[in-house]
Enzyme design. Structure first.
Site, PDB file in Angstrom:
ATOM      1  N   GLU A   1       0.793  -1.229   0.000  1.00  0.00           N
ATOM      2  CA  GLU A   1       0.000   0.000   0.000  1.00  0.00           C
ATOM      3  C   GLU A   1       0.831   1.287   0.000  1.00  0.00           C
ATOM      4  O   GLU A   1       0.629   2.168   0.826  1.00  0.00           O
ATOM      5  CB  GLU A   1      -0.944  -0.012   1.218  1.00  0.00           C
ATOM      6  CG  GLU A   1      -1.923  -1.171   1.171  1.00  0.00           C
ATOM      7  CD  GLU A   1      -2.892  -1.195   2.351  1.00  0.00           C
ATOM      8  OE1 GLU A   1      -4.071  -1.390   2.120  1.00  0.00           O
ATOM      9  OE2 GLU A   1      -2.439  -1.030   3.502  1.00  0.00           O
TER      10      GLU A   1
HETATM   11  C1  ACM Z   1      -2.361  -5.499   3.822  1.00  0.00           C
HETATM   12  O1  ACM Z   1      -3.491  -5.929   4.142  1.00  0.00           O
HETATM   13  N1  ACM Z   1      -2.208  -4.261   3.379  1.00  0.00           N
HETATM   14  C2  ACM Z   1      -1.181  -6.335   3.907  1.00  0.00           C
END
Ligand code: ACM
Length: 669
Positions: free
Chosen positions: A311
């Site tokens: 992310e």
């Molecule tokens: C995640 O759920 N961003 C690893």
């Protein structure tokens, strides 16, 4: 507890007389039942044959202590009689578990004694847990059924991620969860140690990491060493995760120069994906990370080191002219390429310290060597592509415990299922296993056990037992037996829930609240996050926080209703449905609600809950007495069913589905 255990067995015998399998989770690879029972009495004793390392000795002491506490029988040795259990092991023993460890064992039990044989002390530890789970109270005392087991895991990597960064989870809570992990043969503790909201390990080289990034909640290095030692005794590897280059706000509070935009920074208090990201273009970033990783590589002995990598939103990178220039100069067209560059640099640092890299899907890039392991939170298609491309991977998509889904949901997900089912055998071997994930936005030290257990046991079984073990009702049968027994291991689900309910009621009689709560469940997936109203300071002290992710009572009620509607309902099933509906319609929590500010929010929930139970009761009566449902009655039912379709105080009334089915059946008749 013995009484509850016994009741569970009785219920099970009534419900499924033909089931022969033992109440063990995970189901062993091979079981042959025999005649007879080995009694556990005051002469219970275990002896070790062969080369015995420290791990095995303490595992035997642990088992003996647990059996003694659980049965209430004081053991005074076997005297002249042979020991109850002989453990034979030829391990010369490392002290730290490693990825390729042999975890196999055989267990032979007869009325005269038991023999556990394993090539490694970790295999023996696994076998001791099986022995404990087999132990059952019966009509002539506590015993272990005669049988032969030959067992080994399907996957070598069977983990549990605990996020200690978003909410602080102290060492004693980690330890009791390690005990429970050992019970179900999980072998990796994935420690999610840094996040935007907290940096949780003492770092001597860069002390502002924990001093300014943790609100004082961090593990000292001694505490980390103690956790690693404790885990190792249970055959559990500890893998640290330091999530980077994103999810790093807490690092920048003390070291803003690591970020891609000038500070100052403060510990993040809300949940989500945030902009602060390490600057991968500055050499100083790698000098810092070299020092940091060097120190952490010495602290954590496992060969794997998790660098996160998930992310990265790229906003800070996109708004920096120097980063744009760097990308251009190096012929990088995307932020993905820039992150791969960062990961390559990290990988070289890790290699220098003898570590192999593991990270989330986002680190998958052809520029990285195939020695890395990729953990898939994105799902089976991503994992299959990883394996096809020559990389090894583990699955976590579908195993997110914070999603509050039932054990059966997690149980149905196979790391080699979905798109991975089409892989050839070499590619399939690259899927090493999986990890259940306990993300901690809505979890505290007080309720984390109830979010992990017993559902993580279903994931543990998926990862250990043969793929053909898939019967979810049999899994629940065994889970219902194991679940209360986990309290003997150390899990504090029931005591903590009781304390939380007492706090909610102002220390009044919690039983009305418990009767309603037994069929409530927290909302699922990201519903709580999406309200946007939570920060890390928000107290998690509400009814939703004290309510189990999965209602056993609702599951059983739903099964009873389905059996009734399929015309299989026996008199006792009908009686059970009626009794439950009467019980729920009579619950009166209003006096508690009136006296506790924390409970005001469940006012409407209680009204709908009572109405729903009354609707179910009326529908059942109409069906049984074949009476006509009046238009007014019908309208009332539909109103209450409509109202029960949505959450109240972030709680779902899980009997809504079965009551709807009863009402529909009564209306269609
Ligand atoms: C995640 O759920 N961003 C690893």
């Amino acid at each position: 507890m013995i009484r509850e255990f016994h009741l569970a067995c009785v219920v099970l015998l009534v419900a499924c007389p033909a089931i022969a399998s033992q109440p063990v989770i995970p189901v062993p690879a091979h079981v042959e039942t025999r005649d007879g029972v080995l009694s556990i009495d005051s002469s219970f004793a275990v002896s070790i044959k062969g080369t015995c390392d420290h791990r095995l000795r303490v595992a035997v002491d642990r088992l003996t202590d647990r059996i003694q506490r659980e049965t209430g029988i004081p053991f005074h040795g076997s005297g002249d009689r042979p020991p109850t259990l002989v453990v034979s092991c030829t391990d010369t023993g490392g002290t730290i578990p490693t990825p390729g460890d042999d975890e196999s064992y055989t267990l032979d039990v007869s009325a005269g004694g038991a023999l556990l044989q394993a090539p490694s002390s970790i295999g023996a530890v696994r076998g001791l847990e099986t022995f404990w789970q087999l132990m059952q109270p019966g009509t002539s005392g506590v015993g272990v059924p005669a049988l032969h087991i030959a067992d080994s895991p399907r996957f070598p990597w069977r983990g549990l991620l605990i996020d200690v960064a978003r909410h602080w989870i102290p060492p004693d809570v980690i330890k009791r969860n390690l005990d429970a992990m050992s019970t179900v043969k999980l072998n990796v503790l994935h420690f999610h140690l840094s996040e935007d909201q907290g940096f949780r390990v003492e770092c001597k080289r860069f002390p502002k990491l924990h001093q300014l990034g943790s609100d004082g909640h961090y593990f000292t290095q001694d505490e980390i060493r103690e956790i690693i030692r404790y885990a190792a005794e249970r055959g559990i590897r500890v893998i640290p995760e330091f999530d980077m280059p994103g999810h790093t706000t807490s690092w920048f509070v003390g070291y803003p120069e690591l970020a891609s935009a000038p500070g100052p920074y403060a510990i993040e208090r809300t949940w989500g994906v945030f902009d602060p990201t390490m600057d991968p273009t500055r050499e100083e970033t790698y000098e810092f990370l070299d020092g940091f990783i060097g120190e952490m590589a010495r602290l954590f002995p496992d060969p794997y080191f998790h660098i996160g990598g998930d992310e990265v939103n790229g906003k800070q990178w996109d708004s920096s002219a120097t980063i744009a220039a760097f990308k251009k100069q190096h012929g990088m067209s995307t932020n993905r390429d820039l992150q791969a560059y960062f990961n390559k640099r990290l990988e070289m640092i890790l290699s220098r310290y003898g570590k192999r890299m593991i990270g989330w899907d986002e680190i998958f890039h052809p520029d990285l060597p195939t020695t890395i392991v990729i953990q898939s939170w994105r799902g089976p298609a991503s994992l299959a592509e990883i394996a096809r491309s020559g990389y090894r991977g583990i699955l976590s998509n579908g195993y997110y415990l914070d999603h509050m889904m039932p054990a059966s949901y997690h149980y149905a997900i196979d790391p080699r299922g979905g798109e991975a089912a089409a892989l050839d055998s070499i590619q399939a071997q690259r899927i090493l296993g999986g990890e259940a994930c306990m993300w901690a936005e809505f979890v505290t030290a007080e309720n984390v056990d109830s979010r992990i257990w017993p559902r993580a046991a279903a994931v543990a079984e998926r990862l250990w037992s043969p793929a053909s073990v898939r019967d979810s009702s049999d899994m629940y049968r065994r889970l219902d037996i194991l679940s209360p027994r986990l309290e003997w291991v150390g899990v504090r689900e029931r005591p903590n829930r009781t304390l939380m309910l007492e706090r909610l009621t102002g220390y009044r009689d919690i039983s009305p609240l418990q009767r309603m709560q037994e069929v409530l469940e927290p909302v699922k997936f990201y519903v709580r996050s999406h309200t946007g109203k939570y920060t890390s300071w928000t107290p998690l002290n509400r009814l939703v926080d004290a309510t189990l992710p999965e209602s056993r009572e609702a599951r059983r009620f739903g099964e009873a209703v389905d059996s009734l509607l399929a015309d299989r309902g026996t008199v006792s099933v009908r009686r059970r449905i009626r009794e439950r509906l009467i019980r729920w319609s009579a619950v009166d929590v209003q006096p508690l609600v009136a006296q506790s500010a924390l409970l005001h929010e469940i006012d409407s929930l209680a009204v709908v809950f009572n109405g729903l139970a009354k609707t179910g009761l009326e529908a059942l009566t109409a069906m049984e007495q074949k009476t006509v449902v009046t238009p007014e009655q019908r309208a009332g039912w539909l109103r209450i069913l409509g109202a029960a379709d949505r959450p109240y105080a972030e709680l779902l009334i899980t009997i809504a589905g079965p009551v709807r089915r009863l009402a529909e059946a009564a209306l269609l008749r």
